[in-house]
Write an enzyme that holds these catalytic residues in place. Structure first.
Site, short mmCIF file in Angstrom:
data_model
loop_
_atom_site.label_atom_id
_atom_site.label_comp_id
_atom_site.label_asym_id
_atom_site.label_seq_id
_atom_site.Cartn_x
_atom_site.Cartn_y
_atom_site.Cartn_z
N LYS A 83 0.84 -1.20 0.00
CA LYS A 83 0.00 0.00 0.00
C LYS A 83 0.87 1.26 0.00
CE LYS A 83 -3.78 -2.35 2.39
NZ LYS A 83 -4.35 -2.72 3.70
N GLN A 126 -3.73 -1.59 10.16
CA GLN A 126 -3.70 -2.89 9.48
C GLN A 126 -4.23 -3.99 10.42
OE1 GLN A 126 -2.88 -3.43 6.18
NE2 GLN A 126 -3.71 -5.46 6.62
N ASP A 134 -10.50 3.65 5.07
CA ASP A 134 -10.90 2.25 4.86
C ASP A 134 -12.42 2.11 4.82
OD1 ASP A 134 -8.91 0.40 4.37
OD2 ASP A 134 -8.28 0.28 6.47
#
Ligand code: NDP
Length: 289
Positions: free
Chosen positions: A53, A97, A120
């Protein structure tokens, strides 16, 4: 029937091209979209996900910092970092994460991210906005699915979309997105482990989204001829003494029966990363408005 391969590399490339202009416009106003990635512990898969990412952010000239915390970090320490990042104007997006260590309440941590930096799209406020048809930050994987379908000119209007899996990250949000008038306008069936006779539903799908996390579960017996198949699964399996990644669809079995198929790898995976970048750029743009 020839099965078209819907390349996530091609579709994400098109998105990155369109983002370059938006990023340049922000930079003209001295704004560099920034992502703070929080990584707890030494989970090798999480390390790879975060690296993939952040690599993209760097390649596009965006700001990205990884905040590494020990596996033993307390929930309070992690929450305190999130609160600092919420206030830090350098970061337009915050990513924690998953999975987090067992002693930490993931829901509490994700909900602590201010909803305006929740790139997200997991915060209840963003989930709520999506469910009433006014999305702000859409979770990256479902958003990537809608993008790749549009990129390859697969119109969902009036189609029957069948989703296997109801997680808050993939299955449920894609079922909502596909049903929204502006984004999908499809008729949607959402299947899960409680579904009786899964094949009865999956065989009706014009577009089948497999997001159940079971290696090569969906084979030719689950689909109708001409269906478009979206394979979300990322499953590591051992084959002939080697480790490899397979999806939730048995790609060999459905080839020649499906009209289109996203590959694994290089299908939905790159789209998910591209949408994280897009959401971070969007977050920076929203601050200006
Ligand atoms: P979850 O484990 O959170 O959810 C799986 C869902 O599938 C659940 O709703 C479960 O039902 C349902 N399910 C499991 N087995 C069956 C079955 N036999 N029949 C019907 N339904 C079933 O997984 P995620 O949604 O997080 O991820 C799904 C897959 O997608 C994984 O392989 C994951 O690695 C991958 N993934 C890929 C991404 C990408 O970028 N390509 C991003 C995110 C995930 P129930 O609710 O009843 O338990």
């Amino acid at each position: 029937m020839e099965t078209a391969i819907l390349s996530g590399l091609d579709a994400s490339k098109a998105l990155y091209q369109s983002l370059e202009e938006r990023i340049a416009r922000l930079k003209d106003q001295n704004i560099t979209p920034g992502l703070a990635a929080v990584l707890v512990g030494n989970n090798p898969a999480s390390e790879i996900y975060v690296k993939n990412k952040t690599k993209k952010f760097e390649a596009l000239g965006l700001k990205t910092d990884v905040f590494r915390l020990e596996e033993s970090v307390s929930e309070d320490e992690l929450l305190s970092l999130i609160l600092d990042l919420n206030k830090n104007a350098d970061f337009h997006g915050i990513l924690v994460q998953l999975p987090l260590p067992k002693h930490i309440n993931s829901e509490k941590v994700l909900n602590a991210i201010v909803s305006t930096k929740d790139v997200d799209g997991f915060h209840p406020e963003n989930a709520g906005l999506l469910s009433i048809g006014k999305p702000r930050f859409i979770p990256c994987t479902p958003k990537g699915i809608i993008f790749i379908l549009k990129h390859f000119k697969i119109d969902l209007t009036g189609k029957h979309v069948v989703v296997i899996g109801r997680s808050n990250i993939v299955g449920r949000p894609i079922s909502i997105l596909a049903s929204l008038k502006d984004l999908g306008n499809a008729t949607v069936t959402l299947c899960h482990s409680g579904t009786k006779d899964l094949k009865y539903f999956s065989k009706q799908a014009d577009v089948l989204v497999a997001a159940l996390g079971s290696p090569e579960f969906v084979d030719a017996s689950y689909i109708k001829e001409g269906a478009c198949l979206i394979d979300v699964g990322i499953n590591r399996v051992e084959q002939d003494g080697k480790s490899k990644i397979v999806g939730d669809i048995n790609q060999e079995s459905v080839s020649g029966i499906a009209s289109a198929l996203t590959p694994v790898p290089k299908g939905i995976g790159p789209m998910t990363i591209a949408m994280l970048v897009e959401n971070t750029v969007l977050s920076a743009e929203l601050l200006l408005n």
